[in-house]
Write a protein that holds these residues in place. Structure first.
Motif, PDB file in Angstrom:
ATOM      1  N   UNK A   1       3.978  -9.343   1.315  1.00 46.08           N
ATOM      2  CA  UNK A   1       3.830  -7.958   0.310  1.00 46.08           C
ATOM      3  C   UNK A   1       2.651  -8.204  -0.772  1.00 46.08           C
ATOM      4  N   UNK A   2       2.407  -7.114  -1.204  1.00 42.69           N
ATOM      5  CA  UNK A   2       1.297  -7.187  -2.158  1.00 42.69           C
ATOM      6  C   UNK A   2       1.966  -5.972  -3.354  1.00 42.69           C
ATOM      7  N   UNK A   3       1.476  -6.211  -4.525  1.00 40.43           N
ATOM      8  CA  UNK A   3       1.768  -5.421  -5.472  1.00 40.43           C
ATOM      9  C   UNK A   3       0.668  -5.331  -6.715  1.00 40.43           C
ATOM     10  N   UNK A   4       0.327  -4.169  -6.938  1.00 42.75           N
ATOM     11  CA  UNK A   4      -0.808  -4.015  -7.938  1.00 42.75           C
ATOM     12  C   UNK A   4      -0.898  -2.585  -8.370  1.00 42.75           C
TER      13      UNK A   4
ATOM     14  N   UNK B   1      -7.558   1.099  -1.191  1.00 44.81           N
ATOM     15  CA  UNK B   1      -5.863   0.880  -0.859  1.00 44.81           C
ATOM     16  C   UNK B   1      -6.110  -0.330   0.372  1.00 44.81           C
ATOM     17  N   UNK B   2      -7.389  -0.540   0.950  1.00 44.84           N
ATOM     18  CA  UNK B   2      -7.305  -1.822   1.830  1.00 44.84           C
ATOM     19  C   UNK B   2      -7.188  -3.006   1.179  1.00 44.84           C
ATOM     20  N   UNK B   3      -7.651  -3.071  -0.158  1.00 47.65           N
ATOM     21  CA  UNK B   3      -7.488  -4.365  -0.813  1.00 47.65           C
ATOM     22  C   UNK B   3      -5.891  -4.587  -1.086  1.00 47.65           C
ATOM     23  N   UNK B   4      -5.092  -3.626  -1.025  1.00 46.77           N
ATOM     24  CA  UNK B   4      -3.682  -4.076  -1.056  1.00 46.77           C
ATOM     25  C   UNK B   4      -3.161  -4.403   0.442  1.00 46.77           C
ATOM     26  N   UNK B   5      -3.577  -3.847   1.286  1.00 43.61           N
ATOM     27  CA  UNK B   5      -3.156  -4.023   2.698  1.00 43.61           C
ATOM     28  C   UNK B   5      -3.558  -5.400   3.195  1.00 43.61           C
ATOM     29  N   UNK B   6      -4.948  -5.625   2.832  1.00 47.08           N
ATOM     30  CA  UNK B   6      -5.406  -7.125   3.036  1.00 47.08           C
ATOM     31  C   UNK B   6      -4.552  -8.204   2.353  1.00 47.08           C
ATOM     32  N   UNK B   7      -4.056  -8.276   1.171  1.00 43.24           N
ATOM     33  CA  UNK B   7      -3.518  -9.234   0.436  1.00 43.24           C
ATOM     34  C   UNK B   7      -1.894  -9.254   1.142  1.00 43.24           C
ATOM     35  N   UNK B   8      -1.645  -8.070   1.539  1.00 44.57           N
ATOM     36  CA  UNK B   8       0.009  -8.283   2.158  1.00 44.57           C
ATOM     37  C   UNK B   8      -0.166  -8.765   3.212  1.00 44.57           C
ATOM     38  N   UNK B   9      -1.158  -8.505   4.115  1.00 52.38           N
ATOM     39  CA  UNK B   9      -1.667  -9.260   5.552  1.00 52.38           C
ATOM     40  C   UNK B   9      -1.725 -10.782   5.124  1.00 52.38           C
ATOM     41  N   UNK B  10      -2.214 -11.156   4.209  1.00 53.05           N
ATOM     42  CA  UNK B  10      -2.585 -12.732   3.898  1.00 53.05           C
ATOM     43  C   UNK B  10      -1.229 -13.133   3.713  1.00 53.05           C
TER      44      UNK B  10
END
Length: 378
Positions: free
Chosen positions: A340-343, A351-360
Motif C-alpha cells: 500500500x501507499x498513502x499520500x 494518481x499513478x505515483x500512488x499506484x506505482x508506490x503501492x505496486x513497489x
C-alpha cells in the motif's frame, strides 16, 4: 392583453405537450439501446466466456484420457466440443452489429480455436495408437491454449469498449430526457401515461449501467469502476488536502494453484477472495474491486498508516481463515500479499505515483516471503 395571455398559455401548453412527446421518444430510443445492450453485448460477453470454459473442459478431458487411458474422460471432451460449436454459431450472430469484434473473432480467435482442436485430436489419436505410452506430449495443445488465453482477453477488451460506448450513449440520452421531464413536471402534469413510461425506462437503463460496472466473474466492481472511483477520490482529496491511500494485493502462487487444481476451482477461489475483500472494505468505508487477473485494489479515503496496516493484517487473517487448501504454497493454504501507499494528492503529483508506490510495496511483500502487508508514505 387577455388575448396575449391566452396565446402565451396556449404556447406553454403546446410546448409542454411537445416536450413530453419528445421525452417519450427519447426514452424509447434509450430503451432500444438498452435492449440492444442486453440482447447483444451481454450475451456476447457470456458466450465468449463459455467458449473459453468449454476449451478448458476439453483440455481437462483430453489430459485425463492421456494419463489414464480411461475413455470416460472423453465424455467431457466431446460435450465441450458440442457446446463449442453452438457457442461459435452464437458469436457469429451476436457480433454482426460490431465489425471490430466480428473481424477479430474470424481472423484470430476462430482460426486459433481450430488449431487447438487439431492439437487435441492429434494428442488423443497418439494415445489411441500407442496405449500406455505416457511419453505422449501435451505441449502442442498447451502452447495453443496459452495463445488463445491472450486472444480471449483481447476479444473481451473489444466487447468492453463497445459496452462503454453504449453506456455513454445511454447516459447522454437519459440526461437529456430527464431535463425535459423535470421541466414538464414543474409546469404541469401533462401526459401522465407517457411520464410513467419514462420512469420505467429510466430505471431499466440505470440497471444495465450498474450491471456493466461489475466484474463478470467475481461480481464486485471492475477495473473501470476502480479507475472512476480513484479519480473521484483523488480530486476530492486534492481539494481537502487529506491523505488518500490505496492497497494492491494478489493471491500468492495463484498460477501454481491453477496448474494444480484447474481453472474452474481457480475461478471459485477468485470469487471467494473477492467476496471477502469486498465485505471487509465496505465495513471500513473503503472501495474494493478487481484490478485484473488475480490482483485487487482497495481505495482508502481519509487514510492513515495505522488504519491501512490494520486493514492489511485483517485481510491477511481473513483469507487464511478461509482455509482453502493450496498444496503448492509453503503455507499449505491460500494466502495473499499486499502493498500500500498513502499520500496527499497535490498539483505536482499524478494518481499513478500512488499506484506505482503501492505496486513497489506489493513486490516487497512478495520478496520478503509473501502472506504479509507493507505500507509506505509518499
Amino acid at each position: 392583453m387577455k388575448i396575449y395571455r391566452n396565446a402565451l398559455f396556449g404556447f406553454v401548453v403546446l410546448s409542454l405537450l411537445a416536450s413530453s412527446i419528445w421525452n417519450y421518444y427519447a426514452f424509447q430510443s434509450l430503451e432500444n439501446q438498452s435492449d440492444r445492450f442486453i440482447n447483444r453485448l451481454i450475451p456476447l460477453e457470456m458466450t465468449i466466456g463459455s467458449i473459453f470454459k468449454n476449451l478448458l473442459n476439453q483440455e481437462t478431458g483430453m489430459r485425463g484420457y492421456i494419463y489414464s487411458e480411461d475413455k470416460k474422460f472423453l465424455d467431457p471432451y466431446n460435450a465441450g466440443r458440442e457446446r463449442l460449436d453452438w457457442n461459435i454459431a452464437q458469436i457469429k450472430v451476436l457480433s454482426r452489429d460490431y465489425p471490430a469484434i466480428a473481424d477479430y473473432f474470424h481472423t484470430h480467435s476462430l482460426p486459433q480455436i481450430k488449431r487447438i482442436q487439431s492439437a487435441f485430436e492429434e494428442e488423443i489419436n497418439a494415445v489411441s495408437a500407442a496405449p500406455s505410452d505416457y511419453g505422449i506430449s501435451i505441449l502442442a495443445s498447451k502452447r495453443e491454449m496459452d495463445i488463445y488465453r491472450i486472444q480471449h482477453e483481447e476479444l473481451l477488451d473489444l466487447v468492453t469498449r463497445e459496452m462503454e460506448l453504449a453506456m455513454e450513449h445511454q447516459k447522454s440520452a437519459s440526461q437529456r430526457a430527464k431535463y425535459f421531464l423535470i421541466f414538464a413536471i414543474i409546469i404541469a402534469g401533462v401526459s401522465v401515461i407517457l411520464l410513467m413510461s419514462t420512469y420505467r425506462k429510466s430505471s431499466k437503463a440505470e440497471h444495465f449501467m450498474k450491471l456493466a460496472s461489475l466484474d463478470g466473474l467475481t461480481k464486485i466492481p471492475n477495473r473501470r469502476s476502480l479507475d472512476h472511483q480513484f479519480q473521484k477520490q483523488w480530486t476530492k482529496h486534492l481539494a481537502s488536502k487529506g491523505e488518500l491511500g490505496i492497497i494492491l494485493l494478489d493471491i500468492d502462487f495463484f498460477k501454481k494453484y491453477n496448474d494444480e487444481y484447474g481453472h474452474i476451482l481457480g475461478d471459485d477461489v477468485l470469487a471467494k477472495v473477492a467476496e471477502t475483500l469486498h465485505k471487509t472494505a465496505k465495513k471500513q468505508k473503503c472501495f474494493a474491486g478487481r484490478y485484473g487477473g488475480e490482483e485487487f485494489m482497495i481505495i482508502i479515503p481519509k487514510a492513515t498508516i495505522a488504519r491501512m496496516e490494520s486493514l492489511g493484517q485483517t485481510l491477511n487473517d481473513e483469507i487464511m481463515a478461509l482455509s482453502i487448501e493450496h498444496s503448492q504454497s509453503p503455507f499449505k493454504v491460500l494466502t495473499i500479499s499486499l502493498g500500500g501507499a498513502i499520500g496527499k494528492p497535490a498539483a505536482d503529483m499524478q494518481p499513478q505515483n500512488l499506484t506505482q508506490k503501492a505496486d513497489d510495496m506489493l513486490y516487497k511483500s512478495k520478496e520478503n516471503g509473501r502472506n504479509q502487508c507493507h505500507i509506505q508514505q509518499i
